[in-house]
Scaffold this motif. Structure first.
Motif, PDB file in Angstrom:
ATOM      1  N   GLY A 102      -0.980  -3.013 -15.085  1.00 30.97           N
ATOM      2  CA  GLY A 102      -1.121  -3.663 -13.726  1.00 30.97           C
ATOM      3  C   GLY A 102      -0.116  -4.285 -12.827  1.00 30.97           C
ATOM      4  N   TYR A 103      -0.530  -5.225 -12.021  1.00 27.74           N
ATOM      5  CA  TYR A 103       0.375  -5.790 -11.189  1.00 27.74           C
ATOM      6  C   TYR A 103       0.917  -6.926 -11.993  1.00 27.74           C
ATOM      7  N   HIS A 104       2.100  -7.372 -11.818  1.00 30.33           N
ATOM      8  CA  HIS A 104       2.683  -8.244 -12.769  1.00 30.33           C
ATOM      9  C   HIS A 104       2.164  -9.836 -12.226  1.00 30.33           C
ATOM     10  N   VAL A 105       1.803  -9.492 -10.719  1.00 29.67           N
ATOM     11  CA  VAL A 105       1.345 -10.895 -10.391  1.00 29.67           C
ATOM     12  C   VAL A 105      -0.236 -11.247 -10.698  1.00 29.67           C
ATOM     13  N   LYS A 106      -0.813 -10.035 -10.973  1.00 29.63           N
ATOM     14  CA  LYS A 106      -2.225 -10.311 -11.268  1.00 29.63           C
ATOM     15  C   LYS A 106      -2.688  -9.044 -11.990  1.00 29.63           C
ATOM     16  N   LYS A 107      -2.420  -9.109 -13.246  1.00 27.45           N
ATOM     17  CA  LYS A 107      -2.493  -7.994 -14.565  1.00 27.45           C
ATOM     18  C   LYS A 107      -3.831  -7.278 -14.215  1.00 27.45           C
ATOM     19  N   ASP A 108      -4.950  -7.680 -13.934  1.00 31.15           N
ATOM     20  CA  ASP A 108      -6.187  -6.959 -13.728  1.00 31.15           C
ATOM     21  C   ASP A 108      -6.124  -6.003 -12.538  1.00 31.15           C
ATOM     22  N   GLU A 109      -5.303  -6.163 -11.784  1.00 30.18           N
ATOM     23  CA  GLU A 109      -5.236  -5.465 -10.412  1.00 30.18           C
ATOM     24  C   GLU A 109      -4.242  -4.222 -10.445  1.00 30.18           C
ATOM     25  N   PRO A 110      -4.522  -3.341  -9.701  1.00 27.53           N
ATOM     26  CA  PRO A 110      -3.629  -1.903 -10.014  1.00 27.53           C
ATOM     27  C   PRO A 110      -2.361  -2.244  -9.159  1.00 27.53           C
ATOM     28  N   LEU A 111      -1.073  -1.634  -9.407  1.00 30.28           N
ATOM     29  CA  LEU A 111       0.048  -1.535  -9.270  1.00 30.28           C
ATOM     30  C   LEU A 111       0.041  -1.263  -7.517  1.00 30.28           C
ATOM     31  N   PRO A 112       0.410  -1.981  -6.650  1.00 26.99           N
ATOM     32  CA  PRO A 112       0.419  -1.766  -5.205  1.00 26.99           C
ATOM     33  C   PRO A 112       1.806  -1.006  -4.928  1.00 26.99           C
ATOM     34  N   PHE A 113       1.523   0.072  -4.090  1.00 25.37           N
ATOM     35  CA  PHE A 113       2.544   0.877  -3.676  1.00 25.37           C
ATOM     36  C   PHE A 113       2.720   0.846  -2.084  1.00 25.37           C
ATOM     37  N   LEU A 114       1.665   0.920  -1.209  1.00 22.50           N
ATOM     38  CA  LEU A 114       1.525   1.243   0.090  1.00 22.50           C
ATOM     39  C   LEU A 114       0.516   0.595   0.726  1.00 22.50           C
ATOM     40  N   SER A 115       0.416  -0.148   1.812  1.00 23.13           N
ATOM     41  CA  SER A 115      -0.576  -0.647   2.417  1.00 23.13           C
ATOM     42  C   SER A 115      -0.633  -0.381   4.021  1.00 23.13           C
ATOM     43  N   LEU A 116      -1.637  -0.089   4.551  1.00 28.56           N
ATOM     44  CA  LEU A 116      -1.671  -0.094   6.099  1.00 28.56           C
ATOM     45  C   LEU A 116      -2.562  -0.994   6.637  1.00 28.56           C
ATOM     46  N   ALA A 117      -2.337  -1.666   7.645  1.00 23.76           N
ATOM     47  CA  ALA A 117      -3.075  -2.893   8.217  1.00 23.76           C
ATOM     48  C   ALA A 117      -3.132  -2.883   9.813  1.00 23.76           C
ATOM     49  N   SER A 118      -4.095  -3.179  10.473  1.00 22.48           N
ATOM     50  CA  SER A 118      -4.006  -3.506  11.622  1.00 22.48           C
ATOM     51  C   SER A 118      -3.847  -5.059  11.880  1.00 22.48           C
ATOM     52  N   GLN A 119      -2.777  -5.466  12.275  1.00 16.14           N
ATOM     53  CA  GLN A 119      -2.661  -6.915  12.658  1.00 16.14           C
ATOM     54  C   GLN A 119      -2.837  -7.433  13.843  1.00 16.14           C
ATOM     55  N   LYS A 120      -2.746  -8.736  14.301  1.00 17.52           N
ATOM     56  CA  LYS A 120      -2.983  -9.138  15.529  1.00 17.52           C
ATOM     57  C   LYS A 120      -2.446  -8.601  16.578  1.00 17.52           C
ATOM     58  N   ASN A 121      -0.851  -8.428  16.590  1.00 12.14           N
ATOM     59  CA  ASN A 121       0.006  -7.696  17.437  1.00 12.14           C
ATOM     60  C   ASN A 121       0.733  -6.430  17.103  1.00 12.14           C
ATOM     61  N   TYR A 122       0.355  -5.733  16.157  1.00 15.64           N
ATOM     62  CA  TYR A 122       0.989  -4.739  15.629  1.00 15.64           C
ATOM     63  C   TYR A 122       0.177  -4.129  14.505  1.00 15.64           C
ATOM     64  N   ILE A 123       0.611  -3.077  14.094  1.00 10.68           N
ATOM     65  CA  ILE A 123       0.171  -2.160  12.980  1.00 10.68           C
ATOM     66  C   ILE A 123       1.084  -2.242  11.762  1.00 10.68           C
ATOM     67  N   ALA A 124       0.790  -2.351  10.782  1.00 14.82           N
ATOM     68  CA  ALA A 124       1.798  -2.588   9.780  1.00 14.82           C
ATOM     69  C   ALA A 124       1.730  -1.655   8.477  1.00 14.82           C
ATOM     70  N   LEU A 125       3.199  -1.206   7.997  1.00 13.82           N
ATOM     71  CA  LEU A 125       2.924  -0.253   6.962  1.00 13.82           C
ATOM     72  C   LEU A 125       3.811  -1.106   5.954  1.00 13.82           C
ATOM     73  N   TYR A 126       3.005  -1.302   4.778  1.00 16.45           N
ATOM     74  CA  TYR A 126       4.047  -2.037   3.831  1.00 16.45           C
ATOM     75  C   TYR A 126       4.025  -1.212   2.777  1.00 16.45           C
ATOM     76  N   HIS A 127       5.354  -0.830   2.664  1.00 16.81           N
ATOM     77  CA  HIS A 127       5.715   0.145   1.428  1.00 16.81           C
ATOM     78  C   HIS A 127       6.785  -0.439   0.519  1.00 16.81           C
ATOM     79  N   MET A 128       6.182  -0.770  -0.796  1.00 20.17           N
ATOM     80  CA  MET A 128       6.831  -1.377  -2.016  1.00 20.17           C
ATOM     81  C   MET A 128       8.085  -0.410  -2.347  1.00 20.17           C
ATOM     82  N   GLY A 129       8.105   0.944  -2.037  1.00 18.47           N
ATOM     83  CA  GLY A 129       9.091   1.782  -2.418  1.00 18.47           C
ATOM     84  C   GLY A 129      10.548   1.308  -1.551  1.00 18.47           C
ATOM     85  N   LEU A 130      10.200   0.639  -0.548  1.00 17.70           N
ATOM     86  CA  LEU A 130      11.452   0.460   0.245  1.00 17.70           C
ATOM     87  C   LEU A 130      12.154  -0.932  -0.313  1.00 17.70           C
TER      88      LEU A 130
END
Length: 152
Positions: free
Chosen positions: A59-87
């Motif tokens: 799992g994720y070292h920050v929270k062992k019971d959670e899957p390892l995050p890789f990429l996320s997509l979010a609609s934020q207030k002023n933009y759309i965000a792509l969070y890519h842990m591979g970067l």
């Protein structure tokens, strides 16, 4: 912005209309191009693509019971965000992405360590995001994660 959603479909349903189509298009690009082994879920109030615990039980070292995050997509207030842990910390991928972005998009790149912010929704480089998604396999990411992130 965090949306209170229990599923990806619920997340998309509560989006403002001007964001819904862009998120759907980005989601389709991601699902069509991510290597096999990542799974889609809601994590941290965003659409996320993770290495499931069945594939990486540590799992994720920050929270062992959670899957390892890789990429996320979010609609934020002023933009759309792509969070890519591979970067994050991967200079080769980061430099490739920055170079390709500047070749393809006329607007300035707005990027943090793992976050790409799209303020101008008309200039999202869907083809570049597709290529970025294909760059790192589950095994590549787990190896990178164990060698660099965990050791810090």
């Amino acid at each position: 912005m965090e949306y209170n959603a229990n599923s990806v479909e619920e997340y998309i349903e509560v989006l403002p209309e001007d964001r819904k189509q862009i998120i759907l298009q980005l989601r389709n690009v991601i699902l069509s191009n991510l290597p096999e082994g990542f799974t889609e879920q809601i994590s941290y109030g965003m659409i996320s693509y993770v290495v499931p615990l069945t594939r990486y039980p540590k799992g994720y070292h920050v929270k062992k019971d959670e899957p390892l995050p890789f990429l996320s997509l979010a609609s934020q207030k002023n933009y759309i965000a792509l969070y890519h842990m591979g970067l994050y910390g991967n200079k080769e991928i980061e430099e490739w992405f920055i170079e390709e972005y500047t070749k393809r998009v006329t607007t300035k790149l707005d990027m943090g360590k793992s976050c790409i912010r799209f303020r101008n929704l008309a200039s999202i480089p869907f083809d570049l995001i597709a290529e970025l998604c294909r760059k790192i396999t589950v095994d590549d990411y787990i190896n990178y994660y164990e060698k660099t992130i965990i050791k810090k």
